[in-house]
Design an enzyme around this catalytic site. Structure first.
Site, short mmCIF file in Angstrom:
data_model
loop_
_atom_site.label_atom_id
_atom_site.label_comp_id
_atom_site.label_asym_id
_atom_site.label_seq_id
_atom_site.Cartn_x
_atom_site.Cartn_y
_atom_site.Cartn_z
N GLY A 1 0.82 -1.21 0.00
CA GLY A 1 0.00 0.00 0.00
C GLY A 1 0.85 1.25 0.00
O GLY A 1 2.05 1.20 -0.25
N ASN A 2 0.23 2.37 0.26
CA ASN A 2 0.98 3.64 0.35
C ASN A 2 0.38 4.52 1.43
O ASN A 2 -0.59 4.16 2.08
CB ASN A 2 1.00 4.34 -1.02
CG ASN A 2 -0.38 4.67 -1.49
OD1 ASN A 2 -1.06 5.51 -0.92
ND2 ASN A 2 -0.83 4.00 -2.54
N ARG A 3 0.98 5.68 1.62
CA ARG A 3 0.65 6.50 2.79
C ARG A 3 -0.46 7.53 2.55
O ARG A 3 -0.70 8.38 3.39
CB ARG A 3 1.91 7.24 3.26
CG ARG A 3 3.03 6.30 3.66
CD ARG A 3 4.35 7.06 3.75
NE ARG A 3 4.32 8.03 4.81
CZ ARG A 3 4.73 7.82 6.05
NH1 ARG A 3 5.21 6.63 6.38
NH2 ARG A 3 4.67 8.77 6.95
#
Ligand code: CTP
Length: 409
Positions: free
Chosen positions: A214-216
């Site tokens: 995933g990412n932030r």
């Protein structure tokens, strides 16, 4: 018209629906934040919440009829002096009356005299909301510049559930505040009659049932874009990936998980959209293999490397579709999150993706992600660059919509 030295003047119209109880909380939020609120319930609204409650919470007299206090001509004076008329819950009956100019009580008279922004927050059973008569009335009201908030999906009065719930008081308050605080331009609902699609959040690419890449991204910028577009009168589809934020009142929120899910949802919604803004952080790659069961570690055995395959480029596909012969002309906006050589990468990306506008911002662990503010340069395909100084994500969103609005056919 705002009376000098005092807060904005809000007329809170209350329709005869069970959701009237939620409007007490909205009233509280409005008065506690300095708004001067006059409540105008319909006769039937008082069957759900009585006059003393509205009077005590607003500190102002409460009447339903045009026959009280006649010397003051309240049905004309109230509408003329308001900064915002907010109707919640707007029943099917009230929407019909407003759409047809029927004026048989104080609230419906006031709706005809108001020259300020008018927001309707409908609440009713799904069947009533979906009925062609209601939908035609909503379309009429929107075409005249009123903001009609999409009802929320969830539990309705009985044990049934579906679309038709009044959004929560916080979301209603936010919608009211957004319409009121568009500075001197609050009467400019320049996206009225437009359908815009906004993507928000960050995609997650699953490895197994419990793990993902995933990412932030927090979704804050995309949600700010959705809220500001709603305040400017647009119909908004918000395609959200893994966002833990409350739904903006009035947006049609489509939850998604992975890039491929987001692609399907965005392309579907984009088919009849006037503008598409890809604010989501979409994973460029996903694991080539998905394990149906949790991957286990085996003592002494080195873990297998994760092979990645490329995800579809949603933005590029939206651009491609919108450039097809006979396609609806759309304004397509991309976002670029860069950690270094921000402008150079931004220009290259704009050319590569082929979109109309690219909002370029610098990101890093402490910059942008999850923060309430943002700074950006908005590059356009014609070579122009608009610098947006650090400010709220809503302020940046408004600049994006300003640039979109001037490019709409
Ligand atoms: N985007 C998209 N689909 C993808 C990747 C990105 O639609 N598979 C969109 C994003 O929503 C954003 C824009 O493209 O609006 C730019 O995203 P970014 O990740 O910065 O661009 P990339 O093309 O992935 O470039 P790079 O990662 O090489 O910087």
């Amino acid at each position: 018209m705002t009376t000098t030295g005092e807060g904005p003047r809000v007329l809170l119209g209350v329709g005869g629906g069970i959701a009237a109880y939620k409007v007490c909380e909205l009233l509280r939020r409005l008065t506690e934040s300095g708004h001067r609120v006059r409540v105008i319930p319909t006769r039937d609204a008082l069957r759900f919440v009585g006059e003393p409650t509205w009077a005590a919470l607003s500190g102002e007299p409460v009447t339903t009829e045009v026959w009280s206090d006649v010397a003051q001509v309240p049905h004309v004076r109230l509408g003329q002096g308001a900064d915002l008329v907010f109707v919640a819950p707007a029943t099917a009956d009230l929407l019909a009356k407003a759409a047809h100019g029927i004026a048989d009580d104080l609230l419906t008279n006031t709706l005809l005299t108001a020259r300020c922004p008018v927001v309707f927050a409908p609440a009713m059973h799904t069947e009533m909301w979906e009925h062609p008569a209601t939908q035609a009335n909503v379309a009429t009201l929107r075409s005249r510049g009123s903001v009609v908030i999409e009802p929320a999906v969830g539990r309705l009065t009985g044990s049934d559930s579906g679309k038709g719930r009044l959004p929560d008081p916080d979301a209603l308050f936010e919608a009211a505040r957004r319409v009121l605080t568009r500075g001197g331009r609050h009467d400019e609902r320049d996206l009225t009659g437009r359908h815009v699609v906004v993507s928000a959040g960050g995609t997650r690419e699953p490895l197994d049932p419990v793990r993902f890449i995933g990412n932030r991204s927090s979704g804050l910028q995309g949600y700010a874009l959705a809220r500001t577009a709603l305040a400017r009168g647009a119909q908004v589809t918000l395609v959200a990936a893994n966002v833990a934020l409350p739904d903006p009142a009035g947006a049609d929120v489509v939850p998604t998980g992975s890039a491929r899910e987001m692609r399907d949802a965005v392309l579907k919604a984009a088919a009849d959209a006037d503008a598409v803004v890809m604010a989501a952080a979409v994973a460029d790659f996903r694991p080539a293999d998905y394990e149906d069961v949790k991957i286990k570690k085996t003592a002494g055995v080195e873990p297998a490397p994760i092979r990645l395959v490329e995800n579809p480029d949603i933005l590029a596909e939206v651009v491609q579709e919108s450039r097809m012969p006979g396609a609806r002309r759309q304004v397509v906006v991309g976002f670029a999150a860069e950690t270094h050589d921000v402008l150079e990468h931004g220009r290259q990306k704009l050319a590569r993706k082929g979109c109309d506008l690219l909002v370029v911002n610098e990101v890093g662990e402490r910059l942008t992600f999850g923060a309430p503010d943002n700074a950006a340069v908005i590059l356009s395909a014609d070579g122009a660059a608009v610098e947006v100084p650090r400010g709220t994500k809503e302020a940046l969103a408004d600049v994006v919509w300003d640039l979109v609005a001037t490019r709409l056919p």
